[in-house]
Design a protein around this motif. Structure first.
Motif, PDB file in Angstrom:
ATOM      1  N   PHE A 116       0.939  -1.144  -0.069  1.00  0.00           N
ATOM      2  CA  PHE A 116       0.038   0.074   0.128  1.00  0.00           C
ATOM      3  C   PHE A 116       0.777   1.444   0.038  1.00  0.00           C
ATOM      4  N   GLY A 117       2.245   1.121   0.052  1.00  0.00           N
ATOM      5  CA  GLY A 117       3.155   2.304  -0.107  1.00  0.00           C
ATOM      6  C   GLY A 117       3.172   2.693   1.290  1.00  0.00           C
ATOM      7  N   ILE A 118       4.095   4.053   1.392  1.00  0.00           N
ATOM      8  CA  ILE A 118       4.347   4.441   2.618  1.00  0.00           C
ATOM      9  C   ILE A 118       3.442   5.683   3.158  1.00  0.00           C
ATOM     10  N   GLN A 119       2.285   5.930   2.256  1.00  0.00           N
ATOM     11  CA  GLN A 119       1.497   7.024   2.661  1.00  0.00           C
ATOM     12  C   GLN A 119       0.703   6.613   3.901  1.00  0.00           C
ATOM     13  N   ASP A 120      -0.445   7.462   4.148  1.00  0.00           N
ATOM     14  CA  ASP A 120      -1.670   6.862   5.015  1.00  0.00           C
ATOM     15  C   ASP A 120      -2.473   5.717   5.074  1.00  0.00           C
ATOM     16  N   THR A 121      -2.475   5.176   3.618  1.00  0.00           N
ATOM     17  CA  THR A 121      -3.091   4.075   3.328  1.00  0.00           C
ATOM     18  C   THR A 121      -2.594   2.876   4.312  1.00  0.00           C
ATOM     19  N   SER A 122      -1.248   2.614   4.299  1.00  0.00           N
ATOM     20  CA  SER A 122      -0.543   1.618   5.061  1.00  0.00           C
ATOM     21  C   SER A 122      -0.713   1.581   6.222  1.00  0.00           C
ATOM     22  N   LYS A 123      -0.753   2.665   6.964  1.00  0.00           N
ATOM     23  CA  LYS A 123      -1.046   2.855   8.346  1.00  0.00           C
ATOM     24  C   LYS A 123      -2.237   2.837   8.728  1.00  0.00           C
ATOM     25  N   ILE A 124      -3.435   3.197   8.010  1.00  0.00           N
ATOM     26  CA  ILE A 124      -4.819   2.825   8.214  1.00  0.00           C
ATOM     27  C   ILE A 124      -5.013   1.461   8.110  1.00  0.00           C
ATOM     28  N   VAL A 125      -4.552   0.739   7.297  1.00  0.00           N
ATOM     29  CA  VAL A 125      -4.501  -0.466   7.322  1.00  0.00           C
ATOM     30  C   VAL A 125      -4.351  -1.441   8.385  1.00  0.00           C
ATOM     31  N   LEU A 126      -2.896  -0.948   8.777  1.00  0.00           N
ATOM     32  CA  LEU A 126      -2.388  -1.398  10.118  1.00  0.00           C
ATOM     33  C   LEU A 126      -3.265  -1.233  11.431  1.00  0.00           C
ATOM     34  N   LEU A 127      -3.911  -0.158  11.663  1.00  0.00           N
ATOM     35  CA  LEU A 127      -4.709  -0.031  12.490  1.00  0.00           C
ATOM     36  C   LEU A 127      -6.038  -0.784  12.379  1.00  0.00           C
ATOM     37  N   PHE A 128      -6.488  -0.743  11.194  1.00  0.00           N
ATOM     38  CA  PHE A 128      -7.688  -1.829  10.902  1.00  0.00           C
ATOM     39  C   PHE A 128      -7.451  -3.251  11.401  1.00  0.00           C
ATOM     40  N   LEU A 129      -6.438  -3.661  10.958  1.00  0.00           N
ATOM     41  CA  LEU A 129      -6.101  -5.089  11.154  1.00  0.00           C
ATOM     42  C   LEU A 129      -5.834  -5.444  12.664  1.00  0.00           C
ATOM     43  N   SER A 130      -5.345  -4.315  13.437  1.00  0.00           N
ATOM     44  CA  SER A 130      -5.164  -4.447  14.854  1.00  0.00           C
ATOM     45  C   SER A 130      -6.524  -4.306  15.702  1.00  0.00           C
ATOM     46  N   GLY A 131      -7.281  -3.842  15.084  1.00  0.00           N
ATOM     47  CA  GLY A 131      -8.920  -3.732  15.723  1.00  0.00           C
ATOM     48  C   GLY A 131      -9.733  -4.453  15.201  1.00  0.00           C
ATOM     49  N   PHE A 132      -9.512  -5.083  13.982  1.00  0.00           N
ATOM     50  CA  PHE A 132     -10.674  -5.967  13.520  1.00  0.00           C
ATOM     51  C   PHE A 132     -10.666  -7.106  14.527  1.00  0.00           C
ATOM     52  N   ALA A 133      -9.578  -8.061  14.917  1.00  0.00           N
ATOM     53  CA  ALA A 133      -9.909  -9.140  15.382  1.00  0.00           C
ATOM     54  C   ALA A 133     -10.685  -9.125  16.618  1.00  0.00           C
ATOM     55  N   PRO A 134     -10.300  -8.233  17.736  1.00  0.00           N
ATOM     56  CA  PRO A 134     -10.989  -8.083  18.885  1.00  0.00           C
ATOM     57  C   PRO A 134     -12.486  -7.841  18.862  1.00  0.00           C
ATOM     58  N   LEU A 135     -12.825  -6.879  17.955  1.00  0.00           N
ATOM     59  CA  LEU A 135     -14.220  -6.563  17.698  1.00  0.00           C
ATOM     60  C   LEU A 135     -14.989  -7.687  17.026  1.00  0.00           C
ATOM     61  N   PHE A 136     -14.328  -8.446  16.276  1.00  0.00           N
ATOM     62  CA  PHE A 136     -15.176  -9.424  15.370  1.00  0.00           C
ATOM     63  C   PHE A 136     -15.229 -10.662  16.574  1.00  0.00           C
ATOM     64  N   ILE A 137     -14.304 -10.976  17.295  1.00  0.00           N
ATOM     65  CA  ILE A 137     -14.502 -12.035  18.411  1.00  0.00           C
ATOM     66  C   ILE A 137     -15.239 -11.805  19.279  1.00  0.00           C
ATOM     67  N   ALA A 138     -15.648 -10.698  19.750  1.00  0.00           N
ATOM     68  CA  ALA A 138     -16.749 -10.184  20.744  1.00  0.00           C
ATOM     69  C   ALA A 138     -18.115 -10.336  20.191  1.00  0.00           C
ATOM     70  N   THR A 139     -18.152 -10.023  18.840  1.00  0.00           N
ATOM     71  CA  THR A 139     -19.289  -9.923  18.243  1.00  0.00           C
ATOM     72  C   THR A 139     -19.842 -11.298  17.845  1.00  0.00           C
ATOM     73  N   VAL A 140     -18.797 -12.395  17.573  1.00  0.00           N
ATOM     74  CA  VAL A 140     -19.303 -13.578  17.081  1.00  0.00           C
ATOM     75  C   VAL A 140     -19.732 -14.268  18.683  1.00  0.00           C
ATOM     76  N   TYR A 141     -19.048 -13.937  19.617  1.00  0.00           N
ATOM     77  CA  TYR A 141     -19.409 -14.563  20.934  1.00  0.00           C
ATOM     78  C   TYR A 141     -20.819 -13.904  21.401  1.00  0.00           C
ATOM     79  N   SER A 142     -20.996 -12.612  21.139  1.00  0.00           N
ATOM     80  CA  SER A 142     -22.181 -11.998  21.583  1.00  0.00           C
ATOM     81  C   SER A 142     -23.521 -12.713  20.631  1.00  0.00           C
ATOM     82  N   SER A 143     -23.331 -12.696  19.306  1.00  0.00           N
ATOM     83  CA  SER A 143     -24.369 -13.211  18.532  1.00  0.00           C
ATOM     84  C   SER A 143     -24.737 -14.734  18.521  1.00  0.00           C
ATOM     85  N   SER A 144     -23.600 -15.331  19.084  1.00  0.00           N
ATOM     86  CA  SER A 144     -23.997 -16.788  19.373  1.00  0.00           C
ATOM     87  C   SER A 144     -24.804 -17.297  20.369  1.00  0.00           C
TER      88      SER A 144
END
Length: 259
Positions: free
Chosen positions: A125-153
């Motif tokens: 994604f290059g050295i601009q903001d896109t790569s930084k945003i993707v990194l923050l997205f990946l770091s935050g995706f897993a905990p919210l996803f796991i909590a939602t799976v547990y709550s939904s189930s």
């Protein structure tokens, strides 16, 4: 209600007292030079550094521009996290074969340190903001996803049967029954997600960045400006507290019964 307000006021004063004690210990230790001033500047030096940054900015950018750059990166990442992790988590919590498709990939990258794959993101994604945003997205995706799976189930079956008996079916069950049932847990998990993305912010801003609070910390460390480092860290902490207070107020509004 009055009793609850008194308890809240008491807890507030206890919290303030603990903060004042820590500040007092900091002042005593720094004034008596129990710790090298390079590692522990005095509160006065940190306040002076903050005022200088507030008036003159830092490295050709104002303090608000640095704060805005960091908040923009985190805000965009969290918005993408919410609109992807929550719907996908709800589906995975209700439909096991969908969960089986995504689970191996999420469980693989979830424990990896962000810096372990940040260089790959820069390549893609290059050295601009896109790569930084993707990194923050990946770091935050897993905990919210796991909590939602547990709550939904764990939504009670009787609640779903009751909705179906009243005529709800298809996507309406997800929108009007499952999502509202998951929302309190989702918002609580979002508080954790914000903390994780904040912890990743310095890593996201350490490569080819020229703005942001995290970048200020790293840049100041090159010149051993511990007063600026402390000031920037305190700014980051205060912003995180304000965001958390907003999320707690939102939780109280959408699910007052959880208080």
């Amino acid at each position: 209600m009055e009793k609850h307000a008194k308890h809240e006021l008491r807890y507030f004063f206890i919290s303030m007292a603990s903060v004042l004690v820590v500040l007092g210990l900091w002042w005593i230790a720094s004034e008596n030079k129990w710790v090298n001033p390079l590692f522990l500047p005095t509160p006065e030096d940190v306040w002076s550094a903050f005022m200088d940054i507030a008036r003159e900015g830092y490295k050709d950018s104002t303090l608000l521009e640095h704060i805005g750059a960091s908040l923009r990166r985190i805000g965009i990442a969290l918005a993408f996290v919410f609109v992807t992790a929550v719907p996908l988590g709800i589906l995975c919590g209700r439909i096991r074969w969908i969960r089986a498709v995504f689970d191996p990939f999420i469980e693989f990258y979830r424990p990896l340190p962000p810096l372990a794959y940040y260089s790959l993101l820069v390549l893609f994604f290059g050295i601009q903001d896109t790569s930084k945003i993707v990194l923050l997205f990946l770091s935050g995706f897993a905990p919210l996803f796991i909590a939602t799976v547990y709550s939904s189930s764990r939504i009670p079956v009787d609640r779903l049967h009751g909705a179906k008996s009243l005529g709800a079916k298809g996507w309406r069950i997800y929108v009007y029954v499952i999502f509202p049932s998951c929302l309190p847990d989702v918002l609580t998990a979002l508080r954790t997600t914000v903390g994780i993305t904040y912890a990743t912010l310095v890593a996201a801003e350490m490569i080819a960045a020229i703005s942001g609070i995290g970048w200020m910390v790293l840049d100041a460390s090159k010149y051993l400006r511990s007063d600026i480092i402390y000031a920037a860290i305190l700014i980051m902490g205060l912003i995180a507290i304000l965001i958390d207070l907003c999320l707690r107020a939102l939780i109280r509004r959408v699910s007052p019964w959880t208080e």
